[in-house]
Design an enzyme around this catalytic site. Structure first.
Site: not given
Lengths: 324, 399
Positions: B46, B15-17
């Protein structure tokens, strides 16, 4: 997170969804005002005729405290009723959040002019959930009034004195809180015909308003709030009249948008949970810093008086007193 | 690789890419009919910054700043309270009537305060052995929906069924007060031994009815109709390494984070799968993180991610080549990469577990040697993103 204050969150969510579908926040008023005046009538849930309002303890709310807020909806109040209607739904959340009361139950109502209005009195029910919001939205903002610098506050006071039953009083001898928000005088007399027509009691003699407020003060802490942006904010006669009836419980409020905060802070003071400084700090804490300034001014007199403890009569005593 | 057609955006980490910024860049660049969310729910976060506006997109698609409508497919879990809050935030950021930009598949499951309170009660009870849940009721919503045939005392997915389960409420139920009330009553009874939210079913029914009137509720064919009208960007939530089947149990999300849901919704229509990756790895909360290094955390400050009460701390580590290959394989391959946080100063990569981290002198070339790089970016700001032009060889595109 949001869920810690479910009431506020649900209130805000409902408002957001209604706005998205283009629904007026105060649909009842909008619908009614589109009709001819002879069709205007009080919503069934708010009709005081032959009605009793109850504030009862329950499994969820074992120590209920009644809070009644009745606001003047006549023309002299100008934009103020709409501001109130939009803001008051937050009151319950505000009281709970700072822990001023364990189990507040809130009733909303509206006051008009029994001489000239179609809907001179509207009184909801005590609620502790988001039905309060619905109650506010159902209040009819008639905007009438007679232009004689008096409204039927005494009729509302009579209803609160005679037609409300609270466990706080019956079981614990504890007073409730009644806030009347308006900008004019009481009528010179509570007319028997108005009591018969609007409330349905078989009364045949006009009554001195002062005696109604005396009876009311036995079971209620009664406050009168005069908000700015109404017609008589700077008229000294209004202050003299209400101070005469309620003493220091006459409050002037510079910012009508701060009404919720004023009520919460007043209750915090009266319950001796906070002093004025702490009440204002609490308001700043919950993001009401701007309102806090107006509240501070309104409470300047109330905060300096010696602590008042409610006169607690014998809890087993009679519920009614005779009007004189 | 065709970024003018349908694009599926999936995160290749925990996550958090940078999926939000990538979706925003894709939508801002070319005409887009809709952003379709194909997994997750209100726990998504996001970040997008565009023209000085910032918003952390949760249930709204990250194409909103670009004016692109959002469709929540039936794979998404919908939480109306959070949705209303997000709508108000978007309004404050200048989006007029954001709820009008939203449509929801009626079959989407509803996340209610019952699920949220139960989720938190369970996570609190785990103490030190927390799963790193966001505390937003996501897993609980999925779990309850699996119980239809279960009886009290059964163990379903490792959790004991305490009471008599009912049918799971869906978005379509919000417009049917009688059905919704029956389902919410069952939920309240079922969860009473674990946790009880402070409000009544009546209130919820009224609020959800207002919700149903405020958004467009569709049948299951909506994604297909949108895709036939024009380009659709599919926005994944969470990362492939948290996938319910491919992640590291129990530190997973109850959701298919790989592109498989999006492929199902596309029903054979051509599309490009874009895997989003940072120049280093990050993770929120508990769970394995082989290349974690406090020095990385200290080196790359994070603007929009902090520690969550339920989710736990923000963590960072070196790029992990093994995990990256694993994530790509879990997707059954991706067509191209979107590389974000290219402003990170001299990132390092661990090529094999156990070997030391080596400096990446040219990160873009390193990624480009594996797969075409179609999107490059820095922070969350749209101004720092470049999307490959179809005519050019993507590997040569620089930020």
């Amino acid at each position: 997170m949001g869920y810690g204050h479910w009431d506020d969150n649900a209130y805000a969510a409902a408002k957001t969804f209604r706005a998205a579908k283009g629904e007026d926040d105060f649909g009842y008023t909008a619908n009614l005002r589109a009709k001819p005046a002879n069709k205007w009538k009080v919503a069934a849930a708010l009709n005081p005729r032959n009605a009793t309002r109850e504030c009862r303890d329950s499994a969820d709310h074992g120590d209920s405290t009644p809070i009644a807020v009745l606001f003047d909806v006549t023309g002299s109040m100008r934009r103020v009723p709409r501001i109130m209607q939009g803001k008051l739904g937050k009151l319950h959340g505000l009281l709970k959040r700072k822990g001023y009361l364990a189990d507040p139950q809130v009733l909303f109502g509206a006051i008009g002019d029994a001489d000239s209005d179609r809907v001179p009195l509207q009184v909801g029910q005590f609620e502790s959930d988001n039905r309060m919001d619905e109650q506010l939205r159902t209040i009819f903002l008639e905007g009438g009034g007679g232009g004689q610098k008096s409204e039927s506050y005494e009729l509302a006071a009579y209803f609160m004195a005679r037609h409300v039953v609270t466990d706080a009083w019956r079981k614990r001898g504890r007073k409730g809180y009644l806030f009347i928000i308006g900008d004019e005088l009481n009528k010179p007399a509570l007319q028997a015909k108005h009591v018969r027509r609007v409330i349905g009691d078989d009364v045949h003699q006009d009554i001195d308003p002062a005696s109604v407020y005396r009876e009311l003060a036995r079971k209620w802490h009664v406050f009168y709030v005069l908000p700015n942006q109404s017609s008589y904010f700077r008229d000294p006669e209004i202050g003299e009249h209400w101070s005469g009836l309620l003493g220091q419980n006459f409050l002037k409020l510079e910012d009508p948008g701060a009404v919720c905060e004023l009520i919460a802070a007043t209750i915090g003071l009266e319950e001796q949970v906070v002093d004025v400084d702490q009440a204002l700090a609490d308001l700043a804490d919950i993001g009401s810093a701007a309102e806090g300034a107006a509240v501070g001014k309104a409470l300047a007199r109330l905060g300096t008086r010696p602590a008042v403890t409610s006169a607690v009569p014998d809890a087993g005593g009679p519920d009614d007193v005779v009007l004189r | 690789m065709n970024l003018d057609g349908h694009v599926v955006v999936a995160g290749l980490g925990f996550g958090d890419e940078g999926k939000g910024a990538v979706v925003d860049a894709l939508c801002a660049g070319r005409p887009t009919t809709a952003v379709v969310r194909f997994n997750g729910g209100a726990q998504a976060a996001h970040n997008v910054v565009a023209d000085g506006r910032h918003h952390t997109f949760s249930q709204f698609g990250a194409g909103t700043f670009a004016g692109v409508p959002t469709h929540l497919s039936h794979f998404v879990l919908v939480e109306p309270f959070a949705l209303a809050t997000e709508a108000r935030q978007l309004e404050a950021a200048g989006i007029r009537n954001p709820l009008a930009l939203l449509s929801v598949d009626g079959r989407a499951l509803l996340t209610t305060p019952f699920h949220i309170h139960a989720n938190r009660a369970r996570e609190d009870a785990r103490g030190q052995a927390r799963h790193g849940s966001c505390g937003k009721g996501i897993g609980e919503t999925v779990w309850y929906s699996l119980l239809r045939a279960a009886n009290p005392g059964d163990v379903v997915e490792g959790q004991e069924v305490l009471g008599e389960p009912g049918e799971a409420p869906t978005v379509a139920d919000c417009a049917r007060p009688a059905v919704l009330r029956r389902k919410l009553d069952a939920l309240a009874r079922f969860y009473a031994p674990l946790a009880t939210p402070r409000h009544s079913v009546d209130e919820l029914v009224a609020l959800y009815r207002d919700f149903a009137a405020a958004v467009r509720i569709t049948d299951g064919e909506e994604t297909g109709r949108l895709a036939d009208r024009g380009r659709v960007v599919f926005e994944g939530a969470q990362g492939v390494l948290l996938d319910q089947h491919h992640g590291f149990h129990p530190h997973t999300t109850w959701s298919t984070t790989t592109p498989h849901n999006a492929r199902e919704l596309l029903a054979g229509r051509p599309h490009t799968v874009l895997g989003v990756v940072r120049t280093y790895h990050t993770r929120h909360g508990a769970g394995p993180f082989p290349t974690e290094d406090p020095a990385v955390l200290a080196r790359y400050p994070e603007a929009h991610n902090g520690a969550g009460e339920y989710q736990g701390a923000w963590r960072a580590g070196h790029l992990d080549a093994t995990l990256l290959d694993y994530a790509i394989a879990a997707c059954d391959g991706v067509d191209a990469l979107a590389v974000t946080h290219l402003d990170a100063d001299r990132p390092r990569v661990v090529l094999d577990h156990g070997s030391p981290a080596v400096e990446l002198t040219d990160p873009l070339a390193w990624f480009g040697a594996r797969l075409p790089v179609a999107v490059t970016g820095y922070g969350p700001d749209r101004a720092d993103y470049r999307v490959a032009r179809p005519s050019r060889v993507p590997v040569t595109i620089c930020g």
